[in-house]
Design a protein around this motif. Structure first.
Motif, PDB file in Angstrom:
ATOM      1  N   HIS A 140       0.808  -1.213   0.000  1.00 51.32           N
ATOM      2  CA  HIS A 140       0.000   0.000   0.000  1.00 51.32           C
ATOM      3  C   HIS A 140       0.845   1.268   0.000  1.00 51.32           C
ATOM      4  O   HIS A 140       0.375   2.331  -0.419  1.00 51.32           O
ATOM      5  N   GLU A 174      -8.923  -7.374  -1.480  1.00 52.70           N
ATOM      6  CA  GLU A 174      -8.126  -7.080  -0.284  1.00 52.70           C
ATOM      7  C   GLU A 174      -7.994  -8.286   0.637  1.00 52.70           C
ATOM      8  O   GLU A 174      -7.001  -8.447   1.320  1.00 52.70           O
ATOM      9  N   VAL A 181      -0.611  -5.742  -4.198  1.00 55.33           N
ATOM     10  CA  VAL A 181      -1.959  -5.217  -3.998  1.00 55.33           C
ATOM     11  C   VAL A 181      -2.500  -4.662  -5.318  1.00 55.33           C
ATOM     12  O   VAL A 181      -1.812  -3.932  -6.028  1.00 55.33           O
TER      13      VAL A 181
END
Length: 274
Positions: A140, A174, A181
């Motif tokens: 992230h 997720e 990601v």
């Protein structure tokens, strides 16, 4: 010529490690008996073994050691050491960043900041016309790189953005992704244009039932908001969440200097359980 046991005593390297170096192709025995399988080594192999131990103690991986040995004569060892030094410094910086986060978390727990309540509200969200960039990123923390690419494209192509807050990030699968990601960053636009490469103009479908949480303060507080939403979902078992989760930054680095005044909205699409 020395049997493996003698060579082990002579070099102070265990038989197990000598066998391992053989299996990895780093140090093959000078001779292997085809019948008994006994390994034998020569004194000329000791410098090679010393190089392997030297590089291993500097945290070189097997593949890196093999490459270093293959180019030991034609590539200065200082180049290899400097490359490894930079890798270790980068690793140290990442570890220090984790330590800093732990320190912040400890302070937050002690001051009970992690118990701050976040309200969950339900609302509908209209269809959105966006310019998007979707990629898989290592984690992230790399999301900012996608925003830099998207903003550069907006500037170069003179994209007409919608007024007001027009940033939107969508996070896919997720629950399954710990690394790599799947993230899509979007700018709301006044009208669709012609995309290029990974930059795509598209419509994001309207959502009739969206659970929304407003997160105040630095981005570290976002984790607390997700925890609050998880509790809310347990209490409202007739709902289940769907992908993708959306995240909108109303106040952030681009329009607010003080992280304490940041405002982030998390939007989670819901559907009723069967």
């Amino acid at each position: 010529m020395f049997r493996i046991g003698e060579f082990s005593k002579l070099t102070q390297v265990s038989i197990r490690m000598l066998r391992y170096y053989d299996e990895q192709g780093l140090l093959k025995p000078s001779k292997t008996d085809p019948i008994t399988g006994y390994r034998s080594y020569t004194a000329e192999q000791i410098p090679v073994l010393q190089r392997i131990i030297f590089l291993r103690d500097l945290d070189f991986q097997v593949s890196e050691i093999a490459l270093a040995l293959a180019h030991w004569q034609d590539r200065p060892i200082t180049d290899l050491l400097e490359h490894k030094r930079l890798e270790l410094l980068d690793e140290m910086a990442k570890i220090q960043e984790r330590v800093d986060k732990i320190d912040i978390a400890v302070k937050d727990v002690q001051s009970r900041k992690l118990d701050v309540h976040c309200n969950v509200i339900l609302k509908s969200v209209p269809e959105l016309s966006v310019l998007s960039l979707r990629r898989r990123i290592p984690d992230h923390f790399c999301e900012g790189n996608l925003w830099l690419e998207l903003n550069r494209f907006v500037t170069e192509e003179h994209v007409a953005l919608d007024s007001g807050v027009n940033n939107l990030a969508l996070f896919y699968d997720e629950k399954e992704a710990d690394t790599e990601v799947d993230v899509e960053v979007c700018c709301l636009v006044k009208k669709a244009g012609i995309g290029r490469g990974d930059f795509v103009y598209r419509l994001i479908a309207a959502e009739e039932r969206m659970a929304c949480v407003m997160v105040y303060g630095p981005y570290q507080n976002i984790g607390t908001a997700y925890h609050t939403f998880a509790k809310w979902l347990e209490e409202h078992r007739y709902y289940e969440m769907r992908d993708p989760v959306r995240q909108i930054c109303h106040l952030g680095p681009f329009n607010e200097e003080d992280p304490k005044r940041y405002l982030t909205e998390i939007q989670v699409p819901l559907q009723r359980r069967d």
